[in-house]
Write an enzyme that holds these catalytic residues in place. Structure first.
Site, PDB file in Angstrom:
ATOM      1  N   GLY A  41       0.777  -1.248   0.000  1.00  0.00           N
ATOM      2  CA  GLY A  41       0.000   0.000   0.000  1.00  0.00           C
ATOM      3  C   GLY A  41       0.801   1.288   0.000  1.00  0.00           C
ATOM      4  CD  GLU A  95       1.444   0.866   7.557  1.00  0.00           C
ATOM      5  OE1 GLU A  95       1.082   0.857   6.360  1.00  0.00           O
ATOM      6  OE2 GLU A  95       1.105  -0.004   8.362  1.00  0.00           O
ATOM      7  CG  ASP A  96      -1.276   1.536   3.377  1.00  0.00           C
ATOM      8  OD1 ASP A  96      -1.059   1.365   4.590  1.00  0.00           O
ATOM      9  OD2 ASP A  96      -1.847   0.682   2.674  1.00  0.00           O
ATOM     10  CG  ASP A  99      -8.249   0.499   9.602  1.00  0.00           C
ATOM     11  OD1 ASP A  99      -9.063   1.384   9.899  1.00  0.00           O
ATOM     12  OD2 ASP A  99      -8.595  -0.643   9.264  1.00  0.00           O
ATOM     13  CB  THR A 103       0.070  -3.119  10.230  1.00  0.00           C
ATOM     14  OG1 THR A 103      -1.079  -3.789   9.764  1.00  0.00           O
ATOM     15  CG2 THR A 103       1.249  -3.405   9.330  1.00  0.00           C
ATOM     16  CG  LEU A 104       2.623   2.001  13.064  1.00  0.00           C
ATOM     17  CD1 LEU A 104       3.660   1.899  11.966  1.00  0.00           C
ATOM     18  CD2 LEU A 104       1.920   3.349  13.002  1.00  0.00           C
ATOM     19  CE  LYS A 127      -9.646   3.558   7.434  1.00  0.00           C
ATOM     20  NZ  LYS A 127     -10.559   2.612   6.757  1.00  0.00           N
ATOM     21  CG  PHE A 148     -12.468   0.144   2.338  1.00  0.00           C
ATOM     22  CD1 PHE A 148     -11.620  -0.539   3.202  1.00  0.00           C
ATOM     23  CD2 PHE A 148     -12.337  -0.079   0.979  1.00  0.00           C
ATOM     24  CE1 PHE A 148     -10.671  -1.420   2.716  1.00  0.00           C
ATOM     25  CE2 PHE A 148     -11.387  -0.968   0.479  1.00  0.00           C
ATOM     26  CZ  PHE A 148     -10.554  -1.633   1.356  1.00  0.00           C
ATOM     27  CG  ASP A 155      -5.740  -3.690  -1.956  1.00  0.00           C
ATOM     28  OD1 ASP A 155      -5.506  -3.176  -0.845  1.00  0.00           O
ATOM     29  OD2 ASP A 155      -6.070  -4.875  -2.095  1.00  0.00           O
ATOM     30  NE  ARG A 161      -2.031  -3.217  -4.149  1.00  0.00           N
ATOM     31  CZ  ARG A 161      -2.205  -3.319  -2.835  1.00  0.00           C
ATOM     32  NH1 ARG A 161      -2.138  -2.253  -2.073  1.00  0.00           N
ATOM     33  NH2 ARG A 161      -2.444  -4.485  -2.266  1.00  0.00           N
TER      34      ARG A 161
HETATM   35  P1  5GP Z   1      -4.065  -1.708  10.422  1.00  0.00           P
HETATM   36  O1  5GP Z   1      -5.496  -2.103  10.658  1.00  0.00           O
HETATM   37  O2  5GP Z   1      -3.125  -2.782  10.852  1.00  0.00           O
HETATM   38  O3  5GP Z   1      -3.750  -0.376  11.040  1.00  0.00           O
HETATM   39  O4  5GP Z   1      -3.884  -1.528   8.852  1.00  0.00           O
HETATM   40  C1  5GP Z   1      -3.516  -2.610   8.045  1.00  0.00           C
HETATM   41  C2  5GP Z   1      -3.580  -2.313   6.593  1.00  0.00           C
HETATM   42  O5  5GP Z   1      -4.923  -2.421   6.184  1.00  0.00           O
HETATM   43  C3  5GP Z   1      -3.160  -0.945   6.106  1.00  0.00           C
HETATM   44  O6  5GP Z   1      -1.770  -0.803   5.994  1.00  0.00           O
HETATM   45  C4  5GP Z   1      -3.849  -0.913   4.747  1.00  0.00           C
HETATM   46  O7  5GP Z   1      -3.057  -1.552   3.774  1.00  0.00           O
HETATM   47  C5  5GP Z   1      -5.125  -1.702   5.016  1.00  0.00           C
HETATM   48  N1  5GP Z   1      -6.229  -0.747   5.191  1.00  0.00           N
HETATM   49  C6  5GP Z   1      -6.687  -0.182   6.320  1.00  0.00           C
HETATM   50  N2  5GP Z   1      -7.696   0.667   6.061  1.00  0.00           N
HETATM   51  C7  5GP Z   1      -7.867   0.646   4.710  1.00  0.00           C
HETATM   52  C8  5GP Z   1      -8.737   1.351   3.801  1.00  0.00           C
HETATM   53  O8  5GP Z   1      -9.574   2.187   4.150  1.00  0.00           O
HETATM   54  N3  5GP Z   1      -8.584   1.046   2.484  1.00  0.00           N
HETATM   55  C9  5GP Z   1      -7.693   0.130   2.011  1.00  0.00           C
HETATM   56  N4  5GP Z   1      -7.654  -0.071   0.713  1.00  0.00           N
HETATM   57  N5  5GP Z   1      -6.846  -0.520   2.832  1.00  0.00           N
HETATM   58  C10 5GP Z   1      -6.934  -0.252   4.163  1.00  0.00           C
END
Ligand code: 5GP
Length: 171
Positions: A41, A95-96, A99, A103-104, A127, A148, A155, A161
């Site tokens: 991402g 990071e993209d 959420d 992950t972080l 977010k 989302f 993606d 992407r």
């Molecule tokens: P985490 O929930 O661990 O913080 O995020 C994990 C990954 O989920 C992010 O790095 C991202 O790739 C994906 N992700 C989280 N929110 C979104 C979203 O709104 N759209 C998309 N396409 N991917 C997301």
């Protein structure tokens, strides 16, 4: 085919990344930064951000997997490790989106054990309303509501992407 609406336009993305790059360049003056992109991402954010940084940079990438469709599994798996050690390096995780934060927080813990000189986080999107673990970005592009989003590296089922804008699916 779902309809797609622009949520953050390319021009606004590029203007904000120029600001982040200037801030990182000032904060790391006289040092070399190791930018670690979280695949897949972050690839577009990484490409634009690194070109706005004026201090020397080294690039590396790490692969994680935590998402199936649009809902998180709550599990983080490493699919690709770094190519080089980060001991005594100034590391910025790129990071993209933050959420749930799973992950972080996983990556911060993993990297902290490897003895970097410093460890910070640049996140294109944040977010905060979705957080399940307490973790923050040091450099954040845009804080958004619980939507989302796709495009600009992000993606839906591995598609979209390549969109230049951050978009949302409607209908
Ligand atoms: P985490 O929930 O661990 O913080 O995020 C994990 C990954 O989920 C992010 O790095 C991202 O790739 C994906 N992700 C989280 N929110 C979104 C979203 O709104 N759209 C998309 N396409 N991917 C997301």
């Amino acid at each position: 085919m779902p309809a797609i609406e622009v949520f953050i336009p390319e021009s606004q993305i590029q203007a904000r990344i120029a600001e982040l790059g200037a801030q990182i360049s000032a904060d790391y003056a006289g040092q070399t930064v190791v930018l670690v992109g979280v695949l897949k991402g972050s690839f577009m954010f990484m490409a634009d951000l690194c070109r706005q940084i004026t201090v020397p940079v080294r690039l590396d990438f790490i692969g994680t997997k935590s998402y199936e469709g649009t809902t998180t599994t709550g599990q983080v798996q490493l699919t690709k490790d770094l190519d080089r050690a980060i001991e005594d390096e100034h590391v910025v995780i790129v990071e993209d989106i933050i959420d749930t934060g799973l992950t972080l927080s996983y990556l911060k813990l993993l990297f902290a054990q490897r003895g970097p000189a410093s460890l910070k986080v640049a996140a294109f999107l944040d977010k905060p309303s979705r957080r399940r673990v307490q973790v923050e970005g040091d450099y954040v592009g845009f804080t958004i509501e619980d939507k989302f989003v796709i495009g600009y590296g992000l993606d839906y089922d591995q598609r979209y992407r390549n969109l230049k804008d951050v978009c949302v699916m409607v209908g």
